[in-house]
Write a protein that holds these residues in place. Structure first.
Motif, PDB file in Angstrom:
ATOM      1  N   GLY A  82      29.416  19.445   9.176  1.00  0.00           N
ATOM      2  CA  GLY A  82      30.051  20.268   9.564  1.00  0.00           C
ATOM      3  C   GLY A  82      31.659  20.305   9.977  1.00  0.00           C
TER       4      GLY A  82
ATOM      5  N   LEU B 105      25.280  26.632  11.362  1.00  0.00           N
ATOM      6  CA  LEU B 105      25.446  26.713  10.025  1.00  0.00           C
ATOM      7  C   LEU B 105      25.263  28.336   9.335  1.00  0.00           C
TER       8      LEU B 105
ATOM      9  N   LEU C  18      29.101  23.974  16.496  1.00  0.00           N
ATOM     10  CA  LEU C  18      28.856  22.580  15.500  1.00  0.00           C
ATOM     11  C   LEU C  18      29.367  22.373  15.670  1.00  0.00           C
TER      12      LEU C  18
ATOM     13  N   PHE D  64      22.917  21.661  14.787  1.00  0.00           N
ATOM     14  CA  PHE D  64      23.408  22.170  12.724  1.00  0.00           C
ATOM     15  C   PHE D  64      23.439  22.942  12.278  1.00  0.00           C
TER      16      PHE D  64
END
Length: 338
Positions: free
Chosen positions: A74, A210, A251, A206
């Motif tokens: 991340g 992403l 993130l 996350f």
């Protein structure tokens, strides 16, 4: 064709290195685990190993390894995105204050006792995200000169805001002395005490952030050409920058919510990946994620074994590695400011 074979070899090497590191991280620790026990746990569902060994592997080391992978990936991906938007290799979430902003959001939520779980989604990453976004907005407004954003001014504004936010976190730590040692480790960046609940807490945020970044990889490449060229190619530059800044901030915020402020991964790893595979973000982002995950896992393994049974905050290890590299970048990319 040769270039494709080279890229495939690079990714296979990165994946193989990651698998080896995972096995070593399961094996190494204050309580060494036999390789045969690890293989038995993986392939035979821990039928032939002791209960204590199974707990160490499955409830202590494995969630920590997975969390190290998520956090490292991340931070590396967020750093690559910020560097593409600002078009400078010296930018990362830690240096421009976004990690500190996310950390302040989490610290305020903990201090005020605000922690809500809705549909198995924890609210701490949301507070981290709000702190990160507010920090981006403040730094951007401080650094902007007319319609331009001087890189050096942006970096200095980020450092200044980061100092202020770190002071706020230190003040909140003093007020909450009953958990002082735990908070100090968190502030320095630590994965100690990681559990499956931490993985479950940050994984939805996350993956969502992403997914947005992966969808905009082509636009990231266009942004590298400069804003005027991007506009001529039909890209809505401001909208794209806002979306990518938001995704990269989320993130960063999601991983900071569980790991604290771990510095320099977002600075060092994208630059390493860029040297290895080039500036095309369709290849750069996946490789940066793999290298970042492996780098943090290696640093965390060192942090918990160098002075075992005592643990070092992993942020100390990454700072030792990243600090000199930042000086190198300053010397080679910005000699005019020395």
């Amino acid at each position: 064709m040769i270039e494709n074979k080279k890229n495939i070899l690079i990714f296979l090497t990165a994946v193989l290195f990651s698998v080896i590191l995972i096995f070593l991280a399961l094996f190494i620790g204050s309580t060494p685990i036999e390789p045969a026990d690890i293989l038995d746990y993986i392939f035979n569902n821990s039928e032939n190993i002791s209960t204590s060994t199974a707990i160490i592997i499955g409830e202590i080391r494995l969630p920590r390894i997975i969390l190290a992978f998520i956090v490292g990936a991340g931070l590396a991906v967020a750093g690559a995105v910020f560097q593409a938007i600002i078009r400078n290799p010296m930018v990362d979430p830690y240096i421009i204050g976004i990690s500190a902003g996310a950390g302040t959001g989490v610290m305020l939520a903990l201090f005020l006792g605000i922690e809500i779980v809705v549909f198995n989604l924890n609210s701490l990453p949301v507070f981290a995200f709000l702190g990160a976004v507010l920090t981006v907005f403040i730094v951007y407004q401080l650094a902007k000169v007319g319609n331009k954003l001087p890189v050096l001014t942006f970096l200095l504004a980020g450092v200044a805001v980061s100092f202020i936010l770190n002071s706020m976190m230190s003040f909140l730590m003093v007020l909450r002395t009953e958990n002082l040692q735990q908070l100090v480790y968190w502030l320095m960046g630590s994965l100690a005490g990681s559990a499956w609940k931490d993985v479950r807490m940050i994984l939805p945020y996350f993956l969502a952030a992403l997914a947005v970044i992966l969808f905009y990889l082509k636009d990231l490449n266009i942004l590298l050409l400069g804003e005027e060229s991007a506009v001529h190619l039909g890209l809505n530059v401001e909208k794209t920058k806002v979306i990518l800044l938001g995704a990269a901030s989320l993130l960063t915020a999601s991983v900071v919510a569980v790991s604290g402020s771990i510095g320099f991964i977002g600075l060092v790893v994208p630059h390493m990946a860029r040297i290895i595979i080039g500036p095309d973000h369709r290849r750069l982002i996946p490789l940066a994620a793999l290298i970042g995950a492996s780098f943090l896992l290696l640093a965390d393994t060192a942090a918990r074994t160098i002075m075992a049974p005592m643990e070092l905050p992993v942020g100390i290890i990454t700072a030792f590695a990243g600090g000199p590299y930042f000086i190198y970048l300053l010397r080679n990319k910005s000699k005019d400011i020395w």
